[in-house]
Motif scaffolding. Structure first.
Motif, PDB file in Angstrom:
ATOM      1  N   ILE A 327      13.705 -48.398 -65.326  1.00  0.00           N
ATOM      2  CA  ILE A 327      14.236 -48.062 -64.004  1.00  0.00           C
ATOM      3  C   ILE A 327      15.414 -47.115 -64.197  1.00  0.00           C
ATOM      4  O   ILE A 327      16.366 -47.433 -64.910  1.00  0.00           O
ATOM      5  CB  ILE A 327      14.656 -49.318 -63.232  1.00  0.00           C
ATOM      6  N   ILE A 328      15.337 -45.965 -63.585  1.00  0.00           N
ATOM      7  CA  ILE A 328      16.397 -44.959 -63.701  1.00  0.00           C
ATOM      8  C   ILE A 328      17.034 -44.793 -62.328  1.00  0.00           C
ATOM      9  O   ILE A 328      16.348 -44.456 -61.353  1.00  0.00           O
ATOM     10  CB  ILE A 328      15.830 -43.612 -64.198  1.00  0.00           C
ATOM     11  N   ARG A 329      18.319 -45.040 -62.255  1.00  0.00           N
ATOM     12  CA  ARG A 329      19.052 -44.926 -60.982  1.00  0.00           C
ATOM     13  C   ARG A 329      19.974 -43.711 -61.033  1.00  0.00           C
ATOM     14  O   ARG A 329      20.766 -43.564 -61.963  1.00  0.00           O
ATOM     15  CB  ARG A 329      19.869 -46.185 -60.699  1.00  0.00           C
ATOM     16  N   GLU A 330      19.863 -42.863 -60.026  1.00  0.00           N
ATOM     17  CA  GLU A 330      20.676 -41.658 -59.920  1.00  0.00           C
ATOM     18  C   GLU A 330      21.799 -41.905 -58.906  1.00  0.00           C
ATOM     19  O   GLU A 330      21.557 -42.003 -57.710  1.00  0.00           O
ATOM     20  CB  GLU A 330      19.811 -40.472 -59.491  1.00  0.00           C
ATOM     21  N   ASN A 331      23.020 -42.032 -59.423  1.00  0.00           N
ATOM     22  CA  ASN A 331      24.170 -42.374 -58.585  1.00  0.00           C
ATOM     23  C   ASN A 331      25.104 -41.202 -58.304  1.00  0.00           C
ATOM     24  O   ASN A 331      26.099 -41.379 -57.602  1.00  0.00           O
ATOM     25  CB  ASN A 331      24.979 -43.492 -59.263  1.00  0.00           C
ATOM     26  N   ALA A 340      10.106 -35.447 -60.972  1.00  0.00           N
ATOM     27  CA  ALA A 340       9.147 -36.550 -61.086  1.00  0.00           C
ATOM     28  C   ALA A 340       7.713 -36.132 -60.740  1.00  0.00           C
ATOM     29  O   ALA A 340       6.783 -36.433 -61.508  1.00  0.00           O
ATOM     30  CB  ALA A 340       9.599 -37.729 -60.229  1.00  0.00           C
ATOM     31  N   PRO A 341       7.477 -35.428 -59.618  1.00  0.00           N
ATOM     32  CA  PRO A 341       6.090 -35.010 -59.339  1.00  0.00           C
ATOM     33  C   PRO A 341       5.522 -34.067 -60.396  1.00  0.00           C
ATOM     34  O   PRO A 341       4.312 -34.131 -60.688  1.00  0.00           O
ATOM     35  CB  PRO A 341       6.217 -34.294 -57.980  1.00  0.00           C
ATOM     36  N   GLN A 351       7.293 -43.645 -59.890  1.00  0.00           N
ATOM     37  CA  GLN A 351       7.425 -43.906 -58.458  1.00  0.00           C
ATOM     38  C   GLN A 351       8.895 -43.779 -58.082  1.00  0.00           C
ATOM     39  O   GLN A 351       9.756 -44.450 -58.670  1.00  0.00           O
ATOM     40  CB  GLN A 351       6.908 -45.303 -58.110  1.00  0.00           C
ATOM     41  N   VAL A 352       9.197 -42.918 -57.108  1.00  0.00           N
ATOM     42  CA  VAL A 352      10.580 -42.713 -56.670  1.00  0.00           C
ATOM     43  C   VAL A 352      10.825 -43.503 -55.399  1.00  0.00           C
ATOM     44  O   VAL A 352      10.051 -43.408 -54.437  1.00  0.00           O
ATOM     45  CB  VAL A 352      10.865 -41.216 -56.436  1.00  0.00           C
ATOM     46  N   ARG A 353      11.924 -44.287 -55.417  1.00  0.00           N
ATOM     47  CA  ARG A 353      12.309 -45.066 -54.242  1.00  0.00           C
ATOM     48  C   ARG A 353      13.792 -44.816 -53.978  1.00  0.00           C
ATOM     49  O   ARG A 353      14.652 -45.487 -54.542  1.00  0.00           O
ATOM     50  CB  ARG A 353      12.073 -46.555 -54.481  1.00  0.00           C
ATOM     51  N   GLY A 354      14.068 -43.812 -53.156  1.00  0.00           N
ATOM     52  CA  GLY A 354      15.460 -43.479 -52.871  1.00  0.00           C
ATOM     53  C   GLY A 354      16.179 -42.996 -54.109  1.00  0.00           C
ATOM     54  O   GLY A 354      15.797 -41.998 -54.713  1.00  0.00           O
ATOM     55  N   VAL A 358      11.038 -45.626 -60.805  1.00  0.00           N
ATOM     56  CA  VAL A 358      10.388 -46.616 -61.664  1.00  0.00           C
ATOM     57  C   VAL A 358       9.395 -45.870 -62.554  1.00  0.00           C
ATOM     58  O   VAL A 358       8.445 -45.243 -62.062  1.00  0.00           O
ATOM     59  CB  VAL A 358       9.667 -47.691 -60.835  1.00  0.00           C
ATOM     60  N   VAL A 359       9.644 -45.915 -63.860  1.00  0.00           N
ATOM     61  CA  VAL A 359       8.833 -45.151 -64.815  1.00  0.00           C
ATOM     62  C   VAL A 359       8.025 -46.123 -65.680  1.00  0.00           C
ATOM     63  O   VAL A 359       8.592 -46.868 -66.479  1.00  0.00           O
ATOM     64  CB  VAL A 359       9.728 -44.274 -65.716  1.00  0.00           C
ATOM     65  N   LYS A 360       6.716 -46.117 -65.491  1.00  0.00           N
ATOM     66  CA  LYS A 360       5.833 -46.942 -66.307  1.00  0.00           C
ATOM     67  C   LYS A 360       5.300 -46.076 -67.438  1.00  0.00           C
ATOM     68  O   LYS A 360       4.623 -45.076 -67.196  1.00  0.00           O
ATOM     69  CB  LYS A 360       4.675 -47.501 -65.468  1.00  0.00           C
ATOM     70  N   GLY A 361       5.622 -46.443 -68.643  1.00  0.00           N
ATOM     71  CA  GLY A 361       5.225 -45.638 -69.784  1.00  0.00           C
ATOM     72  C   GLY A 361       3.717 -45.549 -69.933  1.00  0.00           C
ATOM     73  O   GLY A 361       2.996 -46.514 -69.673  1.00  0.00           O
ATOM     74  N   VAL A 362       3.240 -44.375 -70.316  1.00  0.00           N
ATOM     75  CA  VAL A 362       1.805 -44.170 -70.557  1.00  0.00           C
ATOM     76  C   VAL A 362       1.601 -43.864 -72.033  1.00  0.00           C
ATOM     77  O   VAL A 362       2.531 -43.466 -72.743  1.00  0.00           O
ATOM     78  CB  VAL A 362       1.248 -43.018 -69.699  1.00  0.00           C
ATOM     79  N   GLU A 363       0.360 -44.071 -72.488  1.00  0.00           N
ATOM     80  CA  GLU A 363       0.075 -43.859 -73.908  1.00  0.00           C
ATOM     81  C   GLU A 363       0.162 -42.392 -74.287  1.00  0.00           C
ATOM     82  O   GLU A 363       0.684 -42.040 -75.344  1.00  0.00           O
ATOM     83  CB  GLU A 363      -1.310 -44.413 -74.243  1.00  0.00           C
TER      84      GLU A 363
END
Length: 426
Positions: A327-331, A340-341, A351-354, A358-363
């Motif tokens: 989870i990366i929070r930009e303050n 991100a896109p 997935q960006v939420r405000g 949320v970054v789910k690692g891929v292989e």
């Protein structure tokens, strides 16, 4: 328009010399306006932004001697031919607005265009203007310009910033050097670049103390002299190449790195399972990752000494191939997840939420055409491309050229496969 073609999957091995810091160089260049004597800056980064500011300074009457490709820049503001910085110049680069304070302090008046919007948020200059008003300046904002006057000179004041602002701290510090009496900046930013600016100003005869802490004191002096100053190494560039090495894998040593200024980044990389060896005396950071998986790490961007917002995009690229969810929070800045896109086009799961991503690692990531949206976002795409299978085309790389000197040369020297090509984009 230039593009980069990057073939991923190559481990990096070798060393990279860290250039001078863009974020420091721009404010140091503005300091030349405070003195009639020459200011010589060494270890200057050759970037689109620094070259542009040199053009703006020249339009104000500053004699600029900076041969192409040279790392030494000589600025002589003995006589200013203008105190007006027009929209056509200031709109191109936000840091241009920082000529206002020095000209106001030295000449008693200045007219500078508002810098306008920004790709990563509004970033208003209200705090800059309130600081000058506290020092006795009369300000009028008219037709997109700030018209400032302090006919009898600026006066020392106590300025309490409502929130930490690097730009406002630096700008107020520049102007306060020639103000009458003492200026105290409370809740000041603590970034290393502010301490670098203070070091240069003190060499010029200013009386600045406390830079690097939340309280900075400036005792105004009547005039400043010229000096020679070496621009500090770029912690953002160093952090970027550290993450590139971690993403691609291999063994890379960063030479001339500001080790102490990167403690938050070093900690995050070590938590992710990357081997990081630092030597502050030798100014080196060695990054090693050979085969093992990356662990997901959560980060929150914070003012220094926290995790830098200017490394958030790069860390997101790294976390996109980690084992787990981070989870990366930009303050610090709004709208700073525009990369991100584009990372998702390479196969990242984000997935960006405000203010949170949320970054789910891929292989694996896979090469694709992507487009840069701002300086730091553009280099995050380069990092992802180095780790991806196949070829990635990065468009709009003029963003990259604003802040990274000889990027392809430095990475290719460690085994990367990056080609710059020219031609029309669709």
């Amino acid at each position: 328009m230039d593009r980069l073609l990057i073939t991923g999957g190559r481990k990096l091995k070798g060393s990279i010399a860290v250039s001078g810091a863009k974020n420091s160089a721009l404010k140091l260049m503005a300091a030349c306006l405070l003195t009639r004597e020459p200011l010589t800056l060494t270890n200057m980064p050759n970037l689109a932004d620094t070259r542009f500011l040199s053009q703006l300074l020249a339009s104000l009457g500053v004699e600029v001697y900076w041969p192409k490709g040279d790392s030494e820049c000589r600025l002589n503001a003995a006589e200013l031919s203008s105190t007006i910085a027009p929209y056509e110049q200031v709109r191109k680069m936000r840091a241009s607005f920082n000529v206002l304070g020095p000209m106001l302090a030295r000449e008693g008046h200045a007219t500078v265009s508002l810098p306008g919007g920004c790709a990563i948020g509004a970033r208003p200059v209200d705090l800059h203007l309130k600081a000058f008003e506290a020092m006795g300046a009369d300000l009028k904002v008219e037709s997109g310009y700030v018209k400032a006057a302090a006919i009898h000179g600026l006066k020392g004041a106590t300025i309490v910033f409502p929130f930490v602002s690097v730009g406002a701290t630096e700008h107020a510090m520049l102007a306060a050097t020639l103000a009458k009496g003492e200026t105290i900046l409370e809740n000041a930013a603590r970034e290393p670049e502010i301490a670098d600016l203070a070091d240069c100003l003190n060499k010029m005869g200013a009386k600045v103390s406390g830079a690097g802490t939340s309280t900075i004191r400036i005792e105004g002096v009547e005039s400043l002299n010229g000096t020679t100053h070496s621009v500090m190494p770029d912690r953002i560039e160093a952090g970027t190449y550290a993450m590139a090495a971690a993403a691609a894998g291999g063994d890379v040593t960063l030479e001339g790195a500001p080790v102490q200024a990167l403690s938050a980044m070093v900690d995050a990389l070590q938590q992710s399972g990357v081997t990081v060896d630092t030597d502050e005396g030798a100014a080196t950071i060695r990054i090693q990752r050979n085969g093992h998986d990356l662990k997901a790490v959560n980060v929150d961007t914070q003012p220094h000494p926290g995790f830098p917002t200017d490394l958030q995009a790069q860390f997101m690229a790294l976390m996109s191939i980690s084992d787990g969810t981070s989870i990366i929070r930009e303050n610090i800045f709004e709208n700073r997840f525009m990369h991100a896109p584009e990372l998702s086009r390479l196969g990242a799961d984000i997935q960006v939420r405000g203010k949170e991503a949320v970054v789910k690692g891929v292989e694996k990531l896979r090469g694709a055409p992507v487009m840069a949206t701002d300086l730091r976002a553009s280099v995050s795409l380069v990092i992802a491309a180095l780790a991806a299978e196949g070829e990635t085309e990065v468009r709009r790389i003029y963003h990259l050229d604003r802040g990274f000197e000889r990027l392809e040369e430095k990475l290719n020297g460690c085994g990367a496969d990056i080609r710059r090509v020219s031609g029309e984009e669709e």
